[in-house]
Design a protein around this motif. Sequence first.
Motif, mmCIF file in Angstrom:
data_model
loop_
_atom_site.group_PDB
_atom_site.id
_atom_site.type_symbol
_atom_site.label_atom_id
_atom_site.label_comp_id
_atom_site.label_asym_id
_atom_site.label_seq_id
_atom_site.Cartn_x
_atom_site.Cartn_y
_atom_site.Cartn_z
ATOM 1 N N ARG A 114 0.937 -1.152 -0.102
ATOM 2 C CA ARG A 114 -0.055 0.121 -0.021
ATOM 3 C C ARG A 114 0.877 1.268 -0.025
ATOM 4 N N LEU A 117 2.416 1.976 -3.607
ATOM 5 C CA LEU A 117 1.531 2.372 -4.304
ATOM 6 C C LEU A 117 1.165 3.709 -4.038
ATOM 7 N N LEU A 161 4.807 -4.572 -12.949
ATOM 8 C CA LEU A 161 4.186 -5.648 -12.329
ATOM 9 C C LEU A 161 4.009 -5.786 -10.929
ATOM 10 N N LEU A 163 3.998 -3.335 -8.994
ATOM 11 C CA LEU A 163 3.234 -2.070 -8.722
ATOM 12 C C LEU A 163 1.797 -2.475 -8.918
ATOM 13 N N GLY A 164 1.392 -3.046 -10.058
ATOM 14 C CA GLY A 164 0.074 -3.775 -10.322
ATOM 15 C C GLY A 164 -0.428 -4.777 -9.138
ATOM 16 N N LEU A 165 0.506 -5.726 -8.838
ATOM 17 C CA LEU A 165 0.311 -6.796 -7.840
ATOM 18 C C LEU A 165 -0.046 -6.131 -6.515
ATOM 19 N N GLN A 167 -2.053 -3.959 -6.025
ATOM 20 C CA GLN A 167 -3.388 -3.833 -5.489
ATOM 21 C C GLN A 167 -4.258 -5.134 -5.601
ATOM 22 N N ILE A 168 -3.785 -6.157 -5.361
ATOM 23 C CA ILE A 168 -4.203 -7.461 -5.124
ATOM 24 C C ILE A 168 -5.081 -7.489 -4.017
ATOM 25 N N LEU A 171 -8.803 -5.740 -4.735
ATOM 26 C CA LEU A 171 -9.867 -6.219 -5.559
ATOM 27 C C LEU A 171 -10.123 -7.628 -5.200
ATOM 28 N N THR A 172 -10.940 -7.894 -4.730
ATOM 29 C CA THR A 172 -11.383 -9.208 -4.192
ATOM 30 C C THR A 172 -12.846 -9.552 -4.796
#
Lengths: 197, 197
Positions: A114, A117, A161, A163-165, A167-168, A171-172
């Motif tokens: 977090r 990000l 990649l 940075l994208g992960l 946000q895992i 988003l659930t």
Amino acid sequence: MAAQRGPTQRRSSARIGRPAKDDNVVATGERLIAAAVDEFVERGFSRASLTRIAERAGISGPAVYKHFAGKADLLIHAARHSLEQTLSTIATPSRSPHDIARRWLADDFAPTRRLLLELHVAAGRETDLASLLTDWHLERTAVWQTTRADSVEQIKVFYLLLLGLAQIDSLTPLDTSPDAIAQLVDRMVDALFADTV
Amino acid sequence: MAAQRGPTQRRSSARIGRPAKDDNVVATGERLIAAAVDEFVERGFSRASLTRIAERAGISGPAVYKHFAGKADLLIHAARHSLEQTLSTIATPSRSPHDIARRWLADDFAPTRRLLLELHVAAGRETDLASLLTDWHLERTAVWQTTRADSVEQIKVFYLLLLGLAQIDSLTPLDTSPDAIAQLVDRMVDALFADTV
DNA sequence: GTCTATACATTGATAGAC
DNA sequence: GTCTATCAATGTATAGAC
């Protein structure tokens, strides 16, 4: 992030006397920085409030100006500190991309994900933060290339990649298996670094 | 994003009379939503200011309350609208993951990348926005699976990859070749969807 | 170094005239 | 529907006592 503060810096030079008053107390400046980092995780860099940070550190409001020039100064110091902290726990030289990705996705790294990000998104607006991150990436890329022969494009995409992960957690919508995701990420990392010796 | 407003909704019903005063004017409600989306791109969802949005739309301040219940209401309407707009331009059913990734990285998608990133990051704090995005992802995943036989994990990781790539503009420490990056992304997408028929 | 009091700007929202 | 006050809350920063 706040849990891993270093040991107390200054030590009382008095050998005799009352039991070293500044021993179990972390210096206010460091407490402020740690509090600021916590605030980043909770509210983001650009919504961080100086007053809230001060209260979090146990002092109140205007006392911050005895330690930092102002809000911007405190925030940039905290950002720099958190970056150093982050890379020392993740991107140690000897670690493979696969290991880095795995650790990055571990549960206990949620606050760190977090944090990084928030810093990167905020850098789109705050120029001071942007140049700080630029320097950081330049340095990290250079260090990376002392160990592995990857191109700058490979390193950059790998970073994106991650940075994208980051946000895992946000988003659930559906039930997804962490193991299955880790496996897919592994595959992608393999493909990304395929032609590296 | 603001450039692609739809045609005027209401049409003057008068056939005779003066030349249809509401013809070249977009309805205020729609102008407000478009202005809000612009504000998201510039300042992010959670730092968007109602007053600034109003001024951007040509009206000033309190007049917003004649169109929306308040700031939160306007923001959530604008977010929903922007999501529908985004998916209609990108994730059309017949498009392959490779095509989607390529379009996503095209120069003219820079504002859209920023927008979606801002919405997702803000969703970590704003619960209304979070549930809006959750619904959106559920719907998009269902639509996706009518065309291709990918697992939810594959779709999710693909989505996270796109979110990561959304930050490609913010981070330009070194000179990187867009073509080389696109090629690496292609490889990763290949690896991600390898076992799909 | 820390506090209280205070100044000043920004922002979300309401009231009421037109 | 749009405007001009106006209010309450928040947030950065300064001044001065201790």
